[in-house]
Write a protein that holds these residues in place. Sequence first.
Motif, PDB file in Angstrom:
ATOM      1  N   HIS A  77       0.832  -1.200   0.000  1.00  0.00           N
ATOM      2  CA  HIS A  77       0.000   0.000   0.000  1.00  0.00           C
ATOM      3  C   HIS A  77       0.867   1.250   0.000  1.00  0.00           C
ATOM      4  N   ALA A  78       0.270   2.384  -0.329  1.00  0.00           N
ATOM      5  CA  ALA A  78       0.983   3.663  -0.321  1.00  0.00           C
ATOM      6  C   ALA A  78       1.651   3.870   1.030  1.00  0.00           C
ATOM      7  N   GLY A  79       2.901   4.295   0.986  1.00  0.00           N
ATOM      8  CA  GLY A  79       3.658   4.562   2.203  1.00  0.00           C
ATOM      9  C   GLY A  79       4.511   3.395   2.657  1.00  0.00           C
ATOM     10  N   GLN A  80       4.279   2.195   2.130  1.00  0.00           N
ATOM     11  CA  GLN A  80       5.100   1.047   2.509  1.00  0.00           C
ATOM     12  C   GLN A  80       6.390   1.032   1.693  1.00  0.00           C
ATOM     13  N   THR A  81       7.405   0.361   2.242  1.00  0.00           N
ATOM     14  CA  THR A  81       8.719   0.257   1.603  1.00  0.00           C
ATOM     15  C   THR A  81       9.172  -1.192   1.629  1.00  0.00           C
ATOM     16  N   LEU A  82       9.794  -1.621   0.541  1.00  0.00           N
ATOM     17  CA  LEU A  82      10.345  -2.964   0.429  1.00  0.00           C
ATOM     18  C   LEU A  82      11.851  -2.831   0.218  1.00  0.00           C
ATOM     19  N   GLN A  83      12.659  -3.429   1.111  1.00  0.00           N
ATOM     20  CA  GLN A  83      14.116  -3.390   1.022  1.00  0.00           C
ATOM     21  C   GLN A  83      14.600  -4.749   0.534  1.00  0.00           C
ATOM     22  N   LEU A  84      15.433  -4.765  -0.506  1.00  0.00           N
ATOM     23  CA  LEU A  84      15.951  -6.015  -1.067  1.00  0.00           C
ATOM     24  C   LEU A  84      17.456  -5.900  -1.258  1.00  0.00           C
ATOM     25  N   SER A  85      18.170  -6.967  -0.899  1.00  0.00           N
ATOM     26  CA  SER A  85      19.616  -6.990  -1.090  1.00  0.00           C
ATOM     27  C   SER A  85      20.009  -8.392  -1.522  1.00  0.00           C
ATOM     28  N   ALA A  86      20.880  -8.486  -2.528  1.00  0.00           N
ATOM     29  CA  ALA A  86      21.329  -9.777  -3.034  1.00  0.00           C
ATOM     30  C   ALA A  86      22.730  -9.634  -3.607  1.00  0.00           C
ATOM     31  N   SER A  87      23.452 -10.743  -3.630  1.00  0.00           N
ATOM     32  CA  SER A  87      24.822 -10.709  -4.131  1.00  0.00           C
ATOM     33  C   SER A  87      24.898 -10.647  -5.653  1.00  0.00           C
ATOM     34  N   SER A  88      23.922 -11.259  -6.363  1.00  0.00           N
ATOM     35  CA  SER A  88      24.035 -11.273  -7.822  1.00  0.00           C
ATOM     36  C   SER A  88      22.863 -10.639  -8.557  1.00  0.00           C
ATOM     37  N   SER A  89      21.615 -10.791  -8.068  1.00  0.00           N
ATOM     38  CA  SER A  89      20.502 -10.180  -8.800  1.00  0.00           C
ATOM     39  C   SER A  89      19.260 -10.011  -7.929  1.00  0.00           C
ATOM     40  N   VAL A  90      18.486  -9.001  -8.288  1.00  0.00           N
ATOM     41  CA  VAL A  90      17.166  -8.764  -7.707  1.00  0.00           C
ATOM     42  C   VAL A  90      16.212  -8.570  -8.880  1.00  0.00           C
ATOM     43  N   GLU A  91      15.114  -9.330  -8.872  1.00  0.00           N
ATOM     44  CA  GLU A  91      14.077  -9.185  -9.900  1.00  0.00           C
ATOM     45  C   GLU A  91      12.780  -8.804  -9.224  1.00  0.00           C
ATOM     46  N   ILE A  92      12.057  -7.899  -9.857  1.00  0.00           N
ATOM     47  CA  ILE A  92      10.781  -7.441  -9.330  1.00  0.00           C
ATOM     48  C   ILE A  92       9.756  -7.490 -10.454  1.00  0.00           C
ATOM     49  N   LEU A  93       8.636  -8.143 -10.207  1.00  0.00           N
ATOM     50  CA  LEU A  93       7.495  -8.132 -11.116  1.00  0.00           C
ATOM     51  C   LEU A  93       6.393  -7.398 -10.372  1.00  0.00           C
ATOM     52  N   ALA A  94       5.956  -6.274 -10.913  1.00  0.00           N
ATOM     53  CA  ALA A  94       4.972  -5.441 -10.229  1.00  0.00           C
ATOM     54  C   ALA A  94       3.769  -5.209 -11.123  1.00  0.00           C
ATOM     55  N   GLY A  95       2.576  -5.263 -10.520  1.00  0.00           N
ATOM     56  CA  GLY A  95       1.329  -5.201 -11.269  1.00  0.00           C
ATOM     57  C   GLY A  95       0.839  -3.818 -11.620  1.00  0.00           C
ATOM     58  N   THR A  96       1.312  -2.796 -10.944  1.00  0.00           N
ATOM     59  CA  THR A  96       0.944  -1.420 -11.288  1.00  0.00           C
ATOM     60  C   THR A  96       2.214  -0.580 -11.237  1.00  0.00           C
ATOM     61  N   ARG A  97       2.108   0.666 -11.619  1.00  0.00           N
ATOM     62  CA  ARG A  97       3.280   1.552 -11.569  1.00  0.00           C
ATOM     63  C   ARG A  97       3.167   2.512 -10.393  1.00  0.00           C
ATOM     64  N   SER A  98       2.661   2.025  -9.277  1.00  0.00           N
ATOM     65  CA  SER A  98       2.484   2.844  -8.078  1.00  0.00           C
ATOM     66  C   SER A  98       3.674   2.706  -7.140  1.00  0.00           C
ATOM     67  N   TYR A  99       4.875   2.998  -7.632  1.00  0.00           N
ATOM     68  CA  TYR A  99       6.082   2.858  -6.824  1.00  0.00           C
ATOM     69  C   TYR A  99       7.234   3.604  -7.475  1.00  0.00           C
ATOM     70  N   ASN A 100       8.263   3.819  -6.675  1.00  0.00           N
ATOM     71  CA  ASN A 100       9.541   4.361  -7.129  1.00  0.00           C
ATOM     72  C   ASN A 100      10.612   3.394  -6.675  1.00  0.00           C
ATOM     73  N   ILE A 101      11.650   3.229  -7.477  1.00  0.00           N
ATOM     74  CA  ILE A 101      12.733   2.310  -7.152  1.00  0.00           C
ATOM     75  C   ILE A 101      14.040   3.089  -7.047  1.00  0.00           C
ATOM     76  N   ALA A 102      14.858   2.691  -6.055  1.00  0.00           N
ATOM     77  CA  ALA A 102      16.203   3.262  -5.911  1.00  0.00           C
ATOM     78  C   ALA A 102      17.194   2.118  -5.697  1.00  0.00           C
ATOM     79  N   VAL A 103      18.390   2.276  -6.246  1.00  0.00           N
ATOM     80  CA  VAL A 103      19.485   1.338  -6.005  1.00  0.00           C
ATOM     81  C   VAL A 103      20.550   2.099  -5.236  1.00  0.00           C
TER      82      VAL A 103
END
Length: 125
Positions: A77-103
């Motif tokens: 939901h709006a306001g939530q954050t997902l933190q992901l960390s991996a040594s070789s790859s991170v893949e994200i499949l998202a159903g809407t464009r209601s987000y911003n991504i930062a590396v």
Amino acid sequence: PITRVNAPRSSTTPTTAKTPSTPPVSMSVTAKDPNKGDVVYEVSGGPVNVTVHFTGLCWVEVWKNGVSQGTAGTTYHAGQTLQLSASSSVEILAGTRSYNIAVDSEPVSLPDPSQQVLHVTFNHS
């Protein structure tokens, strides 16, 4: 009787621990098929650290190092954050464009927002 002996004081100079510097992150984009919402980013400079900030309702599926994280259909939901960390790859499949991504806190430019479902891969190069 007990005789007390004082040890001589040593004169030492305080030292400052040096923190190893982390190389800056650099990204290059290799679009597999941007018209179908499939984009690959090559990330250098260390492990892949991705933050997703949700601005509205969005279902997500995540893979780290090629392994599903069991998040199929997880809704954020709006306001939530997902933190992901991996040594070789991170893949994200998202159903809407209601987000911003930062590396590593650097904003990622995503393809045309009219593409609702987006499959984004961040590979360590």
